[in-house]
Design a protein around this motif. Structure first.
Motif, PDB file in Angstrom:
ATOM      1  N   PHE A   1      55.410  45.770  40.236  1.00 36.36           N
ATOM      2  CA  PHE A   1      55.114  45.026  39.007  1.00 36.36           C
ATOM      3  C   PHE A   1      54.041  43.951  39.232  1.00 36.36           C
ATOM      4  O   PHE A   1      53.548  43.369  38.266  1.00 36.36           O
ATOM      5  N   TYR A   2      53.734  43.669  40.488  1.00 36.69           N
ATOM      6  CA  TYR A   2      52.690  42.701  40.870  1.00 36.69           C
ATOM      7  C   TYR A   2      52.942  41.307  40.281  1.00 36.69           C
ATOM      8  O   TYR A   2      52.016  40.611  39.903  1.00 36.69           O
ATOM      9  N   ILE A   3      54.225  40.945  40.212  1.00 37.61           N
ATOM     10  CA  ILE A   3      54.536  39.608  39.701  1.00 37.61           C
ATOM     11  C   ILE A   3      54.684  38.606  40.847  1.00 37.61           C
ATOM     12  O   ILE A   3      54.496  37.405  40.661  1.00 37.61           O
ATOM     13  N   ALA A   4      55.027  39.087  42.038  1.00 35.74           N
ATOM     14  CA  ALA A   4      55.157  38.210  43.205  1.00 35.74           C
ATOM     15  C   ALA A   4      53.786  38.018  43.851  1.00 35.74           C
ATOM     16  O   ALA A   4      53.060  38.978  44.105  1.00 35.74           O
ATOM     17  N   LYS A   5      53.442  36.767  44.123  1.00 38.20           N
ATOM     18  CA  LYS A   5      52.127  36.466  44.690  1.00 38.20           C
ATOM     19  C   LYS A   5      52.046  36.803  46.174  1.00 38.20           C
ATOM     20  O   LYS A   5      50.986  37.148  46.683  1.00 38.20           O
ATOM     21  N   THR A   6      53.164  36.663  46.892  1.00 41.44           N
ATOM     22  CA  THR A   6      53.198  36.980  48.310  1.00 41.44           C
ATOM     23  C   THR A   6      54.378  37.896  48.589  1.00 41.44           C
ATOM     24  O   THR A   6      55.310  38.005  47.782  1.00 41.44           O
ATOM     25  N   GLU A   7      54.353  38.538  49.751  1.00 38.80           N
ATOM     26  CA  GLU A   7      55.449  39.429  50.123  1.00 38.80           C
ATOM     27  C   GLU A   7      56.772  38.676  50.237  1.00 38.80           C
ATOM     28  O   GLU A   7      57.832  39.199  49.894  1.00 38.80           O
ATOM     29  N   GLU A   8      56.697  37.425  50.717  1.00 42.29           N
ATOM     30  CA  GLU A   8      57.908  36.628  50.876  1.00 42.29           C
ATOM     31  C   GLU A   8      58.549  36.246  49.547  1.00 42.29           C
ATOM     32  O   GLU A   8      59.732  35.907  49.499  1.00 42.29           O
ATOM     33  N   ASP A   9      57.780  36.290  48.441  1.00 49.69           N
ATOM     34  CA  ASP A   9      58.308  35.918  47.125  1.00 49.69           C
ATOM     35  C   ASP A   9      59.013  37.065  46.418  1.00 49.69           C
ATOM     36  O   ASP A   9      59.643  36.856  45.369  1.00 49.69           O
ATOM     37  N   ILE A  10      58.919  38.265  46.970  1.00 49.66           N
ATOM     38  CA  ILE A  10      59.510  39.426  46.290  1.00 49.66           C
ATOM     39  C   ILE A  10      61.024  39.261  46.152  1.00 49.66           C
ATOM     40  O   ILE A  10      61.610  39.555  45.102  1.00 49.66           O
ATOM     41  N   GLY A  11      61.689  38.764  47.207  1.00 51.21           N
ATOM     42  CA  GLY A  11      63.133  38.575  47.153  1.00 51.21           C
ATOM     43  C   GLY A  11      63.549  37.606  46.063  1.00 51.21           C
ATOM     44  O   GLY A  11      64.598  37.774  45.427  1.00 51.21           O
ATOM     45  N   PHE A  12      62.726  36.593  45.816  1.00 49.50           N
ATOM     46  CA  PHE A  12      63.033  35.607  44.772  1.00 49.50           C
ATOM     47  C   PHE A  12      63.061  36.268  43.396  1.00 49.50           C
ATOM     48  O   PHE A  12      64.007  36.092  42.628  1.00 49.50           O
ATOM     49  N   TYR A  13      62.035  37.048  43.069  1.00 50.53           N
ATOM     50  CA  TYR A  13      61.979  37.711  41.765  1.00 50.53           C
ATOM     51  C   TYR A  13      63.020  38.831  41.669  1.00 50.53           C
ATOM     52  O   TYR A  13      63.561  39.086  40.585  1.00 50.53           O
ATOM     53  N   ALA A  14      63.300  39.479  42.792  1.00 47.18           N
ATOM     54  CA  ALA A  14      64.324  40.528  42.791  1.00 47.18           C
ATOM     55  C   ALA A  14      65.691  39.945  42.445  1.00 47.18           C
ATOM     56  O   ALA A  14      66.511  40.602  41.789  1.00 47.18           O
ATOM     57  N   GLY A  15      65.944  38.716  42.874  1.00 50.33           N
ATOM     58  CA  GLY A  15      67.215  38.078  42.558  1.00 50.33           C
ATOM     59  C   GLY A  15      67.430  37.902  41.073  1.00 50.33           C
ATOM     60  O   GLY A  15      68.528  38.149  40.558  1.00 50.33           O
ATOM     61  N   PHE A  16      66.399  37.496  40.345  1.00 51.76           N
ATOM     62  CA  PHE A  16      66.519  37.337  38.889  1.00 51.76           C
ATOM     63  C   PHE A  16      66.721  38.686  38.199  1.00 51.76           C
ATOM     64  O   PHE A  16      67.464  38.783  37.220  1.00 51.76           O
ATOM     65  N   LEU A  17      66.064  39.721  38.723  1.00 57.73           N
ATOM     66  CA  LEU A  17      66.240  41.055  38.140  1.00 57.73           C
ATOM     67  C   LEU A  17      67.679  41.523  38.309  1.00 57.73           C
ATOM     68  O   LEU A  17      68.288  42.050  37.366  1.00 57.73           O
ATOM     69  N   ALA A  18      68.236  41.329  39.493  1.00 53.96           N
ATOM     70  CA  ALA A  18      69.610  41.745  39.739  1.00 53.96           C
ATOM     71  C   ALA A  18      70.605  40.911  38.928  1.00 53.96           C
ATOM     72  O   ALA A  18      71.648  41.410  38.495  1.00 53.96           O
ATOM     73  N   ALA A  19      70.277  39.636  38.700  1.00 55.25           N
ATOM     74  CA  ALA A  19      71.204  38.735  37.999  1.00 55.25           C
ATOM     75  C   ALA A  19      71.240  38.974  36.499  1.00 55.25           C
ATOM     76  O   ALA A  19      72.226  38.618  35.847  1.00 55.25           O
ATOM     77  N   SER A  20      70.203  39.572  35.933  1.00 56.14           N
ATOM     78  CA  SER A  20      70.108  39.696  34.470  1.00 56.14           C
ATOM     79  C   SER A  20      71.286  40.472  33.894  1.00 56.14           C
ATOM     80  O   SER A  20      71.793  40.143  32.814  1.00 56.14           O
ATOM     81  N   TYR A  21      71.748  41.488  34.602  1.00 59.23           N
ATOM     82  CA  TYR A  21      72.900  42.266  34.119  1.00 59.23           C
ATOM     83  C   TYR A  21      74.143  41.385  34.035  1.00 59.23           C
ATOM     84  O   TYR A  21      74.866  41.400  33.032  1.00 59.23           O
ATOM     85  N   MET A  22      74.399  40.618  35.085  1.00 62.57           N
ATOM     86  CA  MET A  22      75.597  39.796  35.123  1.00 62.57           C
ATOM     87  C   MET A  22      75.549  38.657  34.104  1.00 62.57           C
ATOM     88  O   MET A  22      76.586  38.265  33.570  1.00 62.57           O
TER      89      MET A  22
END
Length: 477
Positions: free
Chosen positions: A67-88
């Motif tokens: 999706f090219y929303i994370a600016k660096t490779e290290e930031d991918i986990g941060f955005y992935a967390g919000f994606l996983a949390a949206s369901y809950m």
């Protein structure tokens, strides 16, 4: 007076046309047999509802990257967390509503609608072209999937007392199995044009939407289960009880133990039920954070303390853990529950789980067969232990309330649990990203700090299973 009432109570037919009375007659005539048909429906509906929750875990890292929303490779986990949390987050907002509705109109309509929502919105998630579309579809799916509260109430209501532990363990096993089979499907079927170029071409719809195939597979399973819901029997009483008919209904509700009981009071004044909320929430938070961190850690690069696995590799690990969980449920769990009891089995499993989780950071020093043996063994043990813990807590919760409050009680506990589970992926993703950025740290370097925090959460849950935090309801051990 007891001797005069006994013949009436034993021969009372209940109210004709009432599904709750019909279910009670069926249980009374079962002669102690396990309700295999009803529990089969419980298992497959729970499985279909749970598959979408972590189907995305193996490919979430790559999906966010694409999706090219994370600016660096290290930031991918941060955005992935919000994606996983949206369901809950979505489920936390609506779970109490679905529980109340299940108490009023029945378990079956809520269960059926929940499965239908999986078919529609999980497919739309696979078609997501942007990060915000993915978050939105996951949020709506969580909000509309209200199955967890009524299905827990349902499995208690189709079982006699001696089989309730089996019924609830089946719910939690099917749920945990779905949380494992889901990632397995995600791992094997994500990016099919890269994994199976001889079957899927780059010009196909799966080339344009590389994460559609696993979502479509989950939706297909849910569609089959949706059809099977036609034969799902209802369990709630759909009639008013006049004063003169109270004795009759008591005869068919004796196993609930609710008539003239303290459990008929307000849920907020029901201390045995209230005391289960904290351990339930902390254990749920731990399990969700563990599921995300395991996938992120396994696929991350060795330089960050990961294992450099592919989505297929982690899918195989989780699939094996799911298979072992089924064996544990069918052969071992009932013996564990019988020997240790509801509460002690949860306590022992929680303590052993802390030891198992502490071994994960050391696996980065292994390779080949040794790594495979260690990781597979730990994942299988962790799945069995988690199921033992949650089953015990859920059994306490459902035996602390009456049938007419059970859907609402499960809805409230699901809301609280979902709130904690929505925090878990965000916190786990942020913690994971932070851990990768501090790889030069000398104290708790790399992935070790992540697993230490997970164990602290598990320890909190364990503490809350002891007095004076936990007030035990009357419960057959």
């Amino acid at each position: 007076m007891g001797s005069e009432e006994a013949p009436l109570l034993l021969s009372a037919p209940g109210v004709e046309g009432c599904p709750g009375c019909s279910m009670n007659r069926r249980k009374a005539s079962s002669k102690g047999r396990i309700p295999y048909k009803e529990l089969f429906f419980v298992g497959i509906t729970t499985l279909a509802s749970s598959l979408p929750i972590t189907c995305l875990f193996p490919f979430m890292y790559f999906m966010v990257r694409d999706f090219y929303i994370a600016k660096t490779e290290e930031d991918i986990g941060f955005y992935a967390g919000f994606l996983a949390a949206s369901y809950m987050v979505g489920r936390a907002i609506t779970a109490t509503f679905w529980g109340i509705l299940a108490d009023r109109i029945g378990r079956k309509p809520v269960i059926t609608f929940s499965i239908l929502s999986v078919v529609i919105f999980n497919t739309l998630f696979g078609l997501s072209a942007t990060y915000w579309m993915a978050i939105t579809t996951r949020f709506v799916l969580g909000a509309l999937n209200g199955l967890l509260a009524p299905i827990k109430a349902y499995c208690i209501e189709v079982c006699q007392i001696e089989h309730q532990a089996l019924g609830l363990s089946l719910v939690n096993t099917a749920w945990a199995l779905g949380l494992i089979v889901g990632p397995a499907l995600g791992g094997f079927l994500a990016q099919p044009t890269e994994k199976y170029p001889h079957i899927f071409s780059e010009d196909s719809v799966f080339g344009r939407f590389p994460y559609l195939l696993p979502c479509l597979s989950v939706s297909a399973v849910a569609a089959v289960v949706l059809i099977s819901c036609t034969w799902l029997p209802e369990t709630i009483h759909k009639h008013t009880v006049p004063e003169k008919g109270t004795k009759i209904v008591k005869a068919f509700s004796a196993e609930e133990g609710c008539w003239n009981s303290p459990r008929r009071k307000s849920l907020l004044q029901n201390w045995p039920w209230m005391s289960t909320m904290l351990p339930y929430c902390f254990f749920s938070l731990h399990d969700t954070a563990y599921s995300e961190i395991l996938s992120l850690w396994a696929v991350s690069d060795r330089k960050y303390g990961g294992l450099n696995f592919s989505t297929k590799d982690i899918g195989e690990v989780l699939a094996m853990a799911g298979a072992s969980l089924l064996v544990y449920q069918l052969i071992i769990y009932r013996w564990v529950h019988k020997m240790l009891g509801t509460v002690n089995s949860s306590r022992v499993a929680s303590a052993v789980s802390i030891v198992v989780l502490a071994t994960y950071p050391f696996m980065t020093y292994l390779s080949g067969v040794k790594l495979s043996f260690a990781l597979y063994s730990a994942a299988m043990m962790k799945s069995a232990l988690a199921t033992t813990i949650i089953t015990g807590i859920c059994l306490l919760q459902n035996n602390a309330v009456c049938q007419e409050q059970r859907g609402t009680a499960n809805g409230i506990s699901t809301t609280a649990m979902s709130f904690f589970k929505s925090i878990a992926p965000v916190g786990a993703g942020a913690l994971f990203s932070w851990a990768q950025k501090r790889q030069d740290a000398t104290f708790l370097p790399d992935d070790q700090v992540v697993f230490v925090v997970l164990n602290l959460v598990q320890l909190l849950g364990l503490i809350f299973t002891f007095e004076p935090f936990l007030v035990l309801p009357a419960l057959p051990e």
